[in-house]
Design a protein around this motif. Structure first.
Motif, PDB file in Angstrom:
ATOM      1  N   ILE A  51     -39.963 -13.537 -45.674  1.00  0.00           N
ATOM      2  CA  ILE A  51     -39.122 -12.509 -46.299  1.00  0.00           C
ATOM      3  C   ILE A  51     -38.938 -12.956 -47.740  1.00  0.00           C
ATOM      4  O   ILE A  51     -38.373 -14.019 -48.001  1.00  0.00           O
ATOM      5  CB  ILE A  51     -37.742 -12.390 -45.612  1.00  0.00           C
ATOM      6  CG1 ILE A  51     -37.891 -11.885 -44.173  1.00  0.00           C
ATOM      7  CG2 ILE A  51     -36.809 -11.495 -46.419  1.00  0.00           C
ATOM      8  CD1 ILE A  51     -38.148 -10.399 -44.031  1.00  0.00           C
ATOM      9  N   VAL A  52     -39.451 -12.169 -48.688  1.00  0.00           N
ATOM     10  CA  VAL A  52     -39.404 -12.573 -50.094  1.00  0.00           C
ATOM     11  C   VAL A  52     -38.152 -12.014 -50.768  1.00  0.00           C
ATOM     12  O   VAL A  52     -37.399 -12.721 -51.414  1.00  0.00           O
ATOM     13  CB  VAL A  52     -40.687 -12.128 -50.829  1.00  0.00           C
ATOM     14  CG1 VAL A  52     -40.585 -12.449 -52.316  1.00  0.00           C
ATOM     15  CG2 VAL A  52     -41.897 -12.823 -50.219  1.00  0.00           C
TER      16      VAL A  52
ATOM     17  N   GLU B  26     -38.056 -17.416 -34.917  1.00  0.00           N
ATOM     18  CA  GLU B  26     -36.810 -18.036 -35.368  1.00  0.00           C
ATOM     19  C   GLU B  26     -35.684 -17.131 -34.890  1.00  0.00           C
ATOM     20  O   GLU B  26     -35.676 -15.934 -35.184  1.00  0.00           O
ATOM     21  CB  GLU B  26     -36.778 -18.159 -36.905  1.00  0.00           C
ATOM     22  CG  GLU B  26     -37.713 -19.228 -37.425  1.00  0.00           C
ATOM     23  CD  GLU B  26     -37.608 -19.441 -38.935  1.00  0.00           C
ATOM     24  OE1 GLU B  26     -36.620 -20.011 -39.393  1.00  0.00           O
ATOM     25  OE2 GLU B  26     -38.545 -19.017 -39.641  1.00  0.00           O
TER      26      GLU B  26
ATOM     27  N   THR C 296     -40.530  -6.173 -50.591  1.00  0.00           N
ATOM     28  CA  THR C 296     -40.994  -7.491 -50.148  1.00  0.00           C
ATOM     29  C   THR C 296     -40.091  -8.070 -49.049  1.00  0.00           C
ATOM     30  O   THR C 296     -40.062  -9.273 -48.838  1.00  0.00           O
ATOM     31  CB  THR C 296     -41.095  -8.489 -51.323  1.00  0.00           C
ATOM     32  OG1 THR C 296     -39.796  -8.700 -51.876  1.00  0.00           O
ATOM     33  CG2 THR C 296     -42.043  -8.008 -52.398  1.00  0.00           C
TER      34      THR C 296
ATOM     35  N   VAL D 159     -32.917 -14.695 -45.585  1.00  0.00           N
ATOM     36  CA  VAL D 159     -32.884 -15.456 -46.843  1.00  0.00           C
ATOM     37  C   VAL D 159     -31.908 -16.630 -46.740  1.00  0.00           C
ATOM     38  O   VAL D 159     -32.214 -17.755 -47.140  1.00  0.00           O
ATOM     39  CB  VAL D 159     -32.496 -14.526 -48.021  1.00  0.00           C
ATOM     40  CG1 VAL D 159     -32.139 -15.336 -49.259  1.00  0.00           C
ATOM     41  CG2 VAL D 159     -33.636 -13.559 -48.319  1.00  0.00           C
ATOM     42  N   LEU D 160     -30.733 -16.372 -46.162  1.00  0.00           N
ATOM     43  CA  LEU D 160     -29.714 -17.426 -46.065  1.00  0.00           C
ATOM     44  C   LEU D 160     -30.150 -18.556 -45.151  1.00  0.00           C
ATOM     45  O   LEU D 160     -29.591 -19.640 -45.182  1.00  0.00           O
ATOM     46  CB  LEU D 160     -28.387 -16.835 -45.571  1.00  0.00           C
ATOM     47  CG  LEU D 160     -27.637 -15.983 -46.591  1.00  0.00           C
ATOM     48  CD1 LEU D 160     -26.438 -15.294 -45.957  1.00  0.00           C
ATOM     49  CD2 LEU D 160     -27.174 -16.835 -47.773  1.00  0.00           C
ATOM     50  N   ASN D 161     -31.152 -18.275 -44.329  1.00  0.00           N
ATOM     51  CA  ASN D 161     -31.666 -19.311 -43.439  1.00  0.00           C
ATOM     52  C   ASN D 161     -33.081 -19.747 -43.821  1.00  0.00           C
ATOM     53  O   ASN D 161     -33.768 -20.388 -43.028  1.00  0.00           O
ATOM     54  CB  ASN D 161     -31.617 -18.813 -41.994  1.00  0.00           C
ATOM     55  CG  ASN D 161     -30.178 -18.708 -41.502  1.00  0.00           C
ATOM     56  OD1 ASN D 161     -29.559 -19.692 -41.151  1.00  0.00           O
ATOM     57  ND2 ASN D 161     -29.635 -17.497 -41.538  1.00  0.00           N
ATOM     58  N   SER D 162     -33.492 -19.357 -45.025  1.00  0.00           N
ATOM     59  CA  SER D 162     -34.798 -19.763 -45.556  1.00  0.00           C
ATOM     60  C   SER D 162     -35.959 -19.417 -44.626  1.00  0.00           C
ATOM     61  O   SER D 162     -36.893 -20.199 -44.460  1.00  0.00           O
ATOM     62  CB  SER D 162     -34.814 -21.276 -45.847  1.00  0.00           C
ATOM     63  OG  SER D 162     -33.752 -21.632 -46.685  1.00  0.00           O
ATOM     64  N   VAL D 163     -35.889 -18.243 -44.006  1.00  0.00           N
ATOM     65  CA  VAL D 163     -36.999 -17.814 -43.164  1.00  0.00           C
ATOM     66  C   VAL D 163     -38.191 -17.479 -44.070  1.00  0.00           C
ATOM     67  O   VAL D 163     -38.080 -16.637 -44.959  1.00  0.00           O
ATOM     68  CB  VAL D 163     -36.608 -16.579 -42.322  1.00  0.00           C
ATOM     69  CG1 VAL D 163     -37.805 -16.012 -41.589  1.00  0.00           C
ATOM     70  CG2 VAL D 163     -35.495 -16.937 -41.348  1.00  0.00           C
ATOM     71  N   ASP D 164     -39.305 -18.138 -43.829  1.00  0.00           N
ATOM     72  CA  ASP D 164     -40.533 -17.831 -44.567  1.00  0.00           C
ATOM     73  C   ASP D 164     -40.974 -16.414 -44.209  1.00  0.00           C
ATOM     74  O   ASP D 164     -40.854 -16.009 -43.069  1.00  0.00           O
ATOM     75  CB  ASP D 164     -41.652 -18.785 -44.117  1.00  0.00           C
ATOM     76  CG  ASP D 164     -41.813 -19.931 -45.088  1.00  0.00           C
ATOM     77  OD1 ASP D 164     -41.168 -19.896 -46.145  1.00  0.00           O
ATOM     78  OD2 ASP D 164     -42.575 -20.854 -44.769  1.00  0.00           O
TER      79      ASP D 164
ATOM     80  N   ARG E 135     -30.856 -10.438 -45.663  1.00  0.00           N
ATOM     81  CA  ARG E 135     -29.997 -11.521 -46.131  1.00  0.00           C
ATOM     82  C   ARG E 135     -29.885 -12.619 -45.073  1.00  0.00           C
ATOM     83  O   ARG E 135     -29.863 -13.806 -45.395  1.00  0.00           O
ATOM     84  CB  ARG E 135     -28.612 -10.945 -46.500  1.00  0.00           C
ATOM     85  CG  ARG E 135     -27.632 -11.917 -47.122  1.00  0.00           C
ATOM     86  CD  ARG E 135     -28.087 -12.550 -48.414  1.00  0.00           C
ATOM     87  NE  ARG E 135     -28.517 -11.604 -49.424  1.00  0.00           N
ATOM     88  CZ  ARG E 135     -29.096 -11.943 -50.578  1.00  0.00           C
ATOM     89  NH1 ARG E 135     -29.320 -13.215 -50.855  1.00  0.00           N
ATOM     90  NH2 ARG E 135     -29.472 -11.038 -51.435  1.00  0.00           N
TER      91      ARG E 135
END
Lengths: 107, 412
Positions: A36-37, A14, A48, A29-34, A26
């Protein structure tokens, strides 16, 4: 905006534009990458958001704090010499093109 | 057969995690995540820290962006209140008038702030801090405040106090017990933080209650304490603990006693209903009896456990090491385990250096470790406590030259 590539364990990639001053965590996370928790939200409590930084970019990363070094001992997947917590990698213009590899598991 | 449906009631960190973990565990049915606040699920820890201080914006507070829920096929209902659980009909009823039939219910209803039970508590300028809306109002009022009274010296009160001092306010902290954060930390850590807050400029009144908030019109102007003193205040933060939201469970006939009572697998007496996070009262080997914990770790780990269970991946006992943290100015407090009930506190490191840990034992057994700016001890403690028997003695903990890693077996 610097471009960051997140490589999943299956090899899929991605490529995201992440603003300078935002962390690599961040950005994911802001792009909903699977993969990264980031359960503690960047407080260095959870390990995580572990990534392995592509060797070509390791030298451009900020130095590791004692907190980060300690937390990296708690990663769910194997810690490598190029392992980092992505919440600590604040994006700079020099990081354009950065490639990070997501680990097998974060928990 | 119709696809299974899971209703997650409460869209805080635990509810959010339950919904997303269901997908990660491969659950293929419907997932409905219901929150009564009108916003996306967000993280609470920054609300008393970086967000309150204006160091981060909303983008860093949301747990995930809006499109995440669509991408994960999670039906997110915001601003929606569940009015009842219909156990016979296997449904949850919503304030908007509809009902959702479901096969599993995850109660992640959280907790609400305890109100200050004195006259004047309703005055303008007397504020709680739990929700994003609370934090937004508090941030706005803090910008104009000059004299602040913090009622309750727990994590939230002390975190807020350190932000308010940094914002240039005069800060008084009123605590009814003699030990700030006394419910969760040792006397040693409590004393250290009390001294630090005083050095930073806060006035701390211990063993002191609030009997009245005085006002001018509807606006708070002062706080009257149990020793008869009056302290001017244009902002009063009330942070005297929370009340778990058990009403839905209780009305559905489920047991509640300081939280919704669940077993070691986080199930209520009804096999289709689990409870997780701040609202759940559960048995644990990390304490003498049952506990109810208010932390990110507890919410997230319990959510993963029930999600795995519902997805059919795992049926087991919830057994994660509890951990907590608090940021107060330049001090990072990290706690592993539950230290309540310890009878020996052993110092490791030097408190004068601002980097030390307190290892708490009951007899010879390690209960938990409280670390100040000493992350390596914290991480090690989390790994030690996960063992059936940490095997670390008080003497070993106190000996700075003793390598604590000797107690860890190879990880993999």
């Amino acid at each position: 905006m610097p471009s960051i590539t997140y490589v999943h364990t299956d090899g899929s990639r991605e490529v995201l534009d992440v603003p300078v001053g935002t962390s690599v965590m961040r950005g994911a996370v802001l792009n909903s990458v699977d993969g990264i928790v980031a359960e503690c939200g960047g407080e260095m409590m959870c390990a995580t958001c572990h990534v392995d930084v592509d060797e070509a970019y390791v030298d451009r990363m900020p130095a590791q704090s004692d907190d980060e070094k300690a937390m990296l001992e708690f990663t769910a997947s194997e810690r490598k010499p190029n392992s980092r917590l992505s919440c600590q990698l604040v994006v700079t213009p020099e990081m354009d093109g950065l490639v990070v590899y997501l680990p097998e598991s974060q928990v | 057969m119709a696809e299974p449906v899971v209703a997650v009631i409460g869209a805080g960190q635990a509810g959010f995690q339950a919904a997303s973990s269901l997908r990660q565990e491969g659950f293929g049915g419907r997932v409905v995540l219901i929150g009564d606040e009108p916003v996306l699920p967000y993280q609470r820890p920054p609300l008393s820290k970086s967000y309150l201080a204006g160091q981060c914006g909303l983008d860093e507070v949301w747990l995930r962006p809006e499109n995440f829920y669509e991408k994960q096929n999670i039906e997110l209902l915001t601003g929606e209140t569940v009015t009842a659980i219909d156990r016979r009909g296997r449904a949850v009823r919503l304030a908007s008038g509809t009902a959702i039939e479901c096969d599993h219910i995850v109660l992640a209803t959280g907790a609400r702030c305890r109100a200050l039970p004195v006259a004047g508590a309703e005055l303008d300028g007397v504020l709680p801090l739990r929700t994003l809306a609370d934090a937004d109002l508090l941030r706005e009022r803090l910008a104009a405040a000059r004299e602040v009274v913090v009622v309750g010296a727990g994590f939230i009160g002390l975190e807020f106090a350190s932000v308010a001092i940094a914002a240039g306010c005069a800060v008084r902290i009123v605590e009814v017990t003699h030990q700030p954060m006394g419910r969760v930390v040792s006397a040693e850590i409590s004393r250290y933080f009390t001294e630090r807050h005083r050095a930073w400029g806060a006035e701390i009144l211990l063993g002191t209650g609030v009997v009245r908030v005085r006002g001018d019109g509807n606006r708070a102007t002062a706080v009257e304490t149990s020793d008869g003193r009056i302290f001017p205040a244009d902002l009063v933060l009330v942070c005297i603990g929370v009340i778990p939201n058990v009403e839905l469970a209780r009305d559905a006939g489920l047991a509640a006693d300081n939280g919704i009572v669940v077993d070691e697998t986080l199930h209520t007496a009804a096999p289709e209903i689990t409870a997780i996070g701040d609202c759940a009262n559960f048995p644990t080997r990390f304490a003498a009896g049952r506990v109810r914990l208010e932390s990110v770790q507890n919410g997230v780990d319990q959510a993963r456990e029930v999600a795995a269970h519902i997805a059919g991946k795992r049926v087991g006992v919830y057994d994660k090491v509890p951990w907590f943290w608090s940021d107060q100015r330049d001090l990072k407090l990290q706690i592993a385990g539950i230290t309540t009930g310890h009878d020996r506190a052993v110092l490791r490191g030097d408190s004068d250096s601002g980097s030390f840990s307190v290892f708490c034992f009951k007899g010879e057994r390690l209960l938990g470790v409280e670390s100040v700016n000493r992350p390596a001890d914290h991480i090690l403690a989390r790994r030690l406590l996960a063992l059936a028997d940490p095997g670390l003695s008080p003497a070993q903990a106190a000996d700075a030259s003793y390598d604590l890693r000797a107690h860890l077996t190879p990880r993999r």
